[in-house]
Design an enzyme around this catalytic site. Structure first.
Site, PDB file in Angstrom:
ATOM      1  N   CYS A  24      73.522  25.695 -51.987  1.00 29.21           N
ATOM      2  CA  CYS A  24      72.870  26.999 -52.021  1.00 29.21           C
ATOM      3  C   CYS A  24      73.135  27.720 -53.346  1.00 29.21           C
ATOM      4  O   CYS A  24      72.643  27.271 -54.377  1.00 29.21           O
ATOM      5  CB  CYS A  24      73.269  27.805 -50.795  1.00 29.21           C
ATOM      6  N   ARG A  58      65.330  31.241 -56.804  1.00 29.22           N
ATOM      7  CA  ARG A  58      66.382  31.865 -55.975  1.00 29.22           C
ATOM      8  C   ARG A  58      65.769  32.582 -54.783  1.00 29.22           C
ATOM      9  O   ARG A  58      64.692  33.148 -54.878  1.00 29.22           O
ATOM     10  CB  ARG A  58      67.157  32.919 -56.786  1.00 29.22           C
ATOM     11  N   HIS A 105      73.259  24.682 -46.407  1.00 24.84           N
ATOM     12  CA  HIS A 105      74.704  24.645 -46.182  1.00 24.84           C
ATOM     13  C   HIS A 105      75.020  23.538 -45.175  1.00 24.84           C
ATOM     14  O   HIS A 105      74.802  23.722 -43.980  1.00 24.84           O
ATOM     15  CB  HIS A 105      75.180  25.967 -45.583  1.00 24.84           C
ATOM     16  N   GLU A 117      78.099  22.592 -44.660  1.00 26.84           N
ATOM     17  CA  GLU A 117      79.470  22.873 -44.203  1.00 26.84           C
ATOM     18  C   GLU A 117      79.494  23.766 -42.964  1.00 26.84           C
ATOM     19  O   GLU A 117      80.548  23.996 -42.393  1.00 26.84           O
ATOM     20  CB  GLU A 117      80.292  23.495 -45.351  1.00 26.84           C
TER      21      GLU A 117
HETATM   22  N1  GLN Z   1      70.726  33.903 -52.681  1.00 24.42           N
HETATM   23  C1  GLN Z   1      71.955  33.382 -53.203  1.00 24.42           C
HETATM   24  C2  GLN Z   1      71.862  33.151 -54.702  1.00 24.42           C
HETATM   25  O1  GLN Z   1      70.795  33.107 -55.264  1.00 24.42           O
HETATM   26  C3  GLN Z   1      72.337  32.110 -52.512  1.00 24.42           C
HETATM   27  C4  GLN Z   1      72.590  32.367 -51.055  1.00 24.42           C
HETATM   28  C5  GLN Z   1      73.567  31.431 -50.445  1.00 24.42           C
HETATM   29  O2  GLN Z   1      74.358  30.800 -51.129  1.00 24.42           O
HETATM   30  N2  GLN Z   1      73.575  31.364 -49.129  1.00 24.42           N
HETATM   31  O3  GLN Z   1      72.861  33.024 -55.326  1.00 24.42           O
END
Ligand code: GLN
Length: 186
Positions: free
Chosen positions: A78, A105, A168, A170
């Site tokens: 992420c 993002r 994610h 994890e």
């Molecule tokens: N929106 C976050 C970013 O751009 C990432 C979100 C996340 O890691 N769950 O850094």
């Protein structure tokens, strides 16, 4: 085998727990000296811009960037994927820029739009995946292999020993993606 987990922000504990389950020694990385002797590093989810600012302030961004360029295996989930991407389509700067992908993002929407699903990953089959304000991959360079897709959309990629996922793994109880990363670290 000691695997670092970047510990400036984000879900560090969850990654350490998975590494422990897989028999690796997890080490929280907060300062440059924590990079010594690592076989690989996990860059967790969180907020990439905040993580970058903290790393820059604490003198970690530069030595970690150098270690990545010199071949330290890394797994970015992420926000970690955003940190590794060469290009961010909707943000004016880039961070480590070591994986030849362009990401957007927050492409899955806001926090309330978070969802859990299953993605199909090469060699791993169906993998549970949690998406939280996730980046989506909008361009994949020629040296980058797409390992998992959600519909047509790439959500896990590998370039050499650099791995990144939009989601994610994890948070799911399924340790196979981390197991795959540990194989890249060996
Ligand atoms: N929106 C976050 C970013 O751009 C990432 C979100 C996340 O890691 N769950 O850094």
């Amino acid at each position: 085998m000691t695997i670092g987990v970047l510990a400036v922000q984000g879900d560090v504990r969850e990654h350490l727990r998975v590494l422990d389950r897989l028999g690796a020694t997890g080490r929280p990385v907060l300062r440059p000296e924590h990079l010594h002797g690592l076989a690989g590093i996990v860059l967790p989810g969180g907020e990439s811009t905040a993580m970058w600012r903290i790393m820059a302030r604490d003198g970690l961004a530069e030595p970690l960037g150098q270690a990545l360029r010199e071949g330290l295996p890394a797994f970015g989930t992420c926000a970690g994927m955003v940190l590794l991407a060469r290009e961010i389509t909707n943000w004016p700067e880039r961070f480590f820029g070591v994986i030849d992908i362009a990401v957007e993002r927050n492409a899955t929407g806001r926090q309330v739009d978070s969802f859990a699903t299953v993605v199909s990953a090469d060699g791993l089959g169906e993998v549970p995946a949690v998406f939280i304000r996730a980046p989506l991959v909008r361009r994949v360079g020629s040296g980058v292999e797409v390992l998992a897709r959600l519909g047509d959309q790439p959500v896990m990629v590998r370039q050499g020993s650099l791995l990144a996922s939009s989601f994610h793994p994890e948070l799911t109880g399924d340790v196979r993606v981390h197991e795959y990363f540990l194989a890249l670290c060996r």
